[in-house]
Scaffold this motif. Structure first.
Motif, PDB file in Angstrom:
ATOM      1  N   GLN A   1      12.222   7.105  67.925  1.00 59.65           N
ATOM      2  CA  GLN A   1      11.422   8.320  67.379  1.00 59.65           C
ATOM      3  C   GLN A   1       9.962   8.380  67.784  1.00 59.65           C
ATOM      4  O   GLN A   1       9.364   9.405  67.817  1.00 59.65           O
ATOM      5  CB  GLN A   1      11.594   8.235  65.665  1.00 59.65           C
TER       6      GLN A   1
ATOM      7  N   HIS B   1      18.350   0.631  64.526  1.00 54.92           N
ATOM      8  CA  HIS B   1      17.944   2.142  63.902  1.00 54.92           C
ATOM      9  C   HIS B   1      18.632   3.213  64.643  1.00 54.92           C
ATOM     10  O   HIS B   1      17.766   3.788  65.334  1.00 54.92           O
ATOM     11  CB  HIS B   1      16.596   2.104  63.894  1.00 54.92           C
TER      12      HIS B   1
ATOM     13  N   GLU C   1      20.384   2.435  57.518  1.00 56.19           N
ATOM     14  CA  GLU C   1      21.049   3.444  57.114  1.00 56.19           C
ATOM     15  C   GLU C   1      22.436   3.628  57.982  1.00 56.19           C
ATOM     16  O   GLU C   1      22.715   4.644  58.641  1.00 56.19           O
ATOM     17  CB  GLU C   1      20.499   4.881  57.327  1.00 56.19           C
TER      18      GLU C   1
ATOM     19  N   GLU D   1      12.379  13.994  65.559  1.00 58.41           N
ATOM     20  CA  GLU D   1      13.438  13.657  64.307  1.00 58.41           C
ATOM     21  C   GLU D   1      15.149  13.967  64.593  1.00 58.41           C
ATOM     22  O   GLU D   1      15.530  14.920  64.712  1.00 58.41           O
ATOM     23  CB  GLU D   1      12.929  14.624  63.034  1.00 58.41           C
TER      24      GLU D   1
HETATM   25  C1  FCB Z   1      16.148   8.761  57.797  1.00 58.66           C
HETATM   26  C2  FCB Z   1      16.079   8.013  58.941  1.00 58.66           C
HETATM   27  C3  FCB Z   1      14.755   8.024  59.939  1.00 58.66           C
HETATM   28  C4  FCB Z   1      14.374   9.589  59.656  1.00 58.66           C
HETATM   29  C5  FCB Z   1      14.254  10.085  58.275  1.00 58.66           C
HETATM   30  C6  FCB Z   1      13.863  11.411  57.995  1.00 58.66           C
HETATM   31  O1  FCB Z   1      17.469   9.098  57.302  1.00 58.66           O
HETATM   32  O2  FCB Z   1      16.238   6.523  58.824  1.00 58.66           O
HETATM   33  O3  FCB Z   1      14.765   7.805  60.968  1.00 58.66           O
HETATM   34  O4  FCB Z   1      15.149  10.484  60.481  1.00 58.66           O
HETATM   35  O5  FCB Z   1      15.701   9.766  57.631  1.00 58.66           O
END
Ligand code: FCB
Length: 414
Positions: A24, A114, A159, A373
């Protein structure tokens, strides 16, 4: 004049940080996102150019007065072939960054995965292929051996639920597959196995220096029915909760697996309510104006639900008895007053949770910079700092929320 506002003090040694991820912000990366075009027509090939401008990013952090930074190390930079030794030039850049952070008194939390993989991993089916597990563990072993004197906070997977869902069920992330529930489950199982093995490796390798802390970051979204008595709304929200929350938590932390984690990373943004099978959030394409008419308070992504933070922290505490870091919270909006309210509401909820016994050790604001994003491109403004992309040197400038957050970090209080 006496103020009638009570100061909410946070615990001693609380970590106040910001968070980012390599794809990002860094630019100049070769992974599955390099040729990806977001809905706004943009790409991440340069992003915020933090690959070159990281000293400026650290200067932004210094101006905020944070004492922690959660960021990712990009696997594809360090290993260009299976089981290859780490690229020493790229490693040196990350080491320089860690040394500069240390010089500013900023504790690093390093994220190992990530939402991105090296090309050779993607060519072999990425995390649907169990062969990715030993390859990842080999990478982690080498990386930890190289960085153990500088890093003690390790965040293995960011995540996994979002990654597996958006890449294999919704088609938003590469490889843009849809409705592949079997693949979704395989990804979660393989990542959970990799987390357990990576955690062993981190403990083995970190035989010197400070005892490491290891955990994943779980995104927690509340899935609720818009109409309490609508069976359809209830079934949809139950299925989402079961698949993305329960199944994923069990895979990573259930039974003896809990021992692989010394903490839980919680990414918390809010909730999603369902009406007639539709997710009532801006991220699913519902206009903000319409949501407002329903009485919903949303940023440009999801519904705000600060009281949910207390609920999920109480639940995690009851179920796992592990310390927690809020590894992400933030709001995307061009309305800075809205963002300030959101931050204060969520931090108040966090403070109440701590007072009620939750062992929360830190909070990382998403994000340091306005950035790429994912499938939404640069349209979602989460940053404490704006990045001016009309100027080739991509200068950073603080947004009003930066001053608010700086005051909170400085006082460790609200
Ligand atoms: C999370 C992600 C991050 C970013 C935020 C807004 O789900 O881990 O990379 O996209 O949301």
């Amino acid at each position: 004049m006496m103020s009638n506002q009570t100061t909410l003090k946070f615990p001693e040694n609380f970590l106040w940080g910001t968070a980012t991820s390599p794809t990002q912000i860094e630019g100049h990366i070769e992974n599955e996102w390099t040729d990806f075009t977001a809905v706004d027509g943009s790409h991440c090939r340069i992003a915020c150019d933090s690959y070159h401008l990281y000293p400026e990013d650290i200067a932004c952090m210094t101006s905020l007065g944070v004492n922690a930074y959660r960021f990712g190390i990009e696997w594809s930079r360090l290993q260009s072939a299976p089981y290859a030794p780490l690229d020493q030039t790229e490693l040196a850049r990350y080491i320089d960054m860690l040394d500069r952070l240390r010089a500013e008194g900023i504790t690093p939390m390093v994220v190992l995965h990530h939402f991105s993989n090296p090309p050779w991993i993607n060519e072999a089916g990425a995390w649907t292929n169990p062969a990715t597990i030993p390859a990842f563990v080999d990478y982690v072993r080498q990386l930890v051996a190289a960085l153990k004197e500088r890093v003690h906070l390790w965040n293995t997977f960011n995540e996994p639920d979002t990654y597996a869902c958006v890449a294999y069920l919704l088609g938003g992330f590469p490889p843009q597959r849809k409705c592949q529930l079997g693949e979704f489950r395989k990804v979660i199982k393989n990542m959970a196995q990799a987390h357990v093995l990576a955690s062993c490796v981190i403990f083995q390798e970190s035989d010197t220096g400070r005892k490491p802390e290891v955990g994943i970051s779980k995104n927690w979204t509340f899935f609720h029915a818009y109409k309490k008595y609508s069976p359809w709304d209830r079934i949809t929200s139950f299925i989402c909760h079961y698949t993305f929350n329960k199944f994923v938590l069990d895979a990573f932390l259930g039974g003896s697996r809990r021992r692989a984690s010394t903490y839980i990373g919680l990414n918390y943004y809010g909730r999603m309510r369902f009406h007639h099978f539709h997710a009532m959030v801006p991220a699913s394409g519902m206009p903000l104006k319409r949501l407002k008419d329903f009485g919903f308070v949303c940023d440009d992504m999801v519904e705000r639900y600060p009281e949910g933070l207390e609920k999920i922290l109480a639940y995690l505490n009851r179920k796992f008895h592990l310390p927690v870091y809020i590894t992400e919270h933030g709001a995307a909006s061009i309305d800075e007053c809205f963002r300030e309210r959101d931050l204060r509401d969520n931090l108040s909820a966090l403070h109440r949770s701590i007072a009620a016994g939750a062992n929360v050790r830190g909070f990382f604001y998403w994000s340091l910079l306005d950035n790429f994003e994912w499938q939404f491109g640069y349209t979602k403004k989460f940053g404490l700092f704006a990045v001016d992309d009309t100027d080739p040197s991509l200068p950073r400038s603080p947004k009003p929320l930066a001053a608010v957050y700086a005051q909170i970090c400085r006082d460790s209080a609200l």
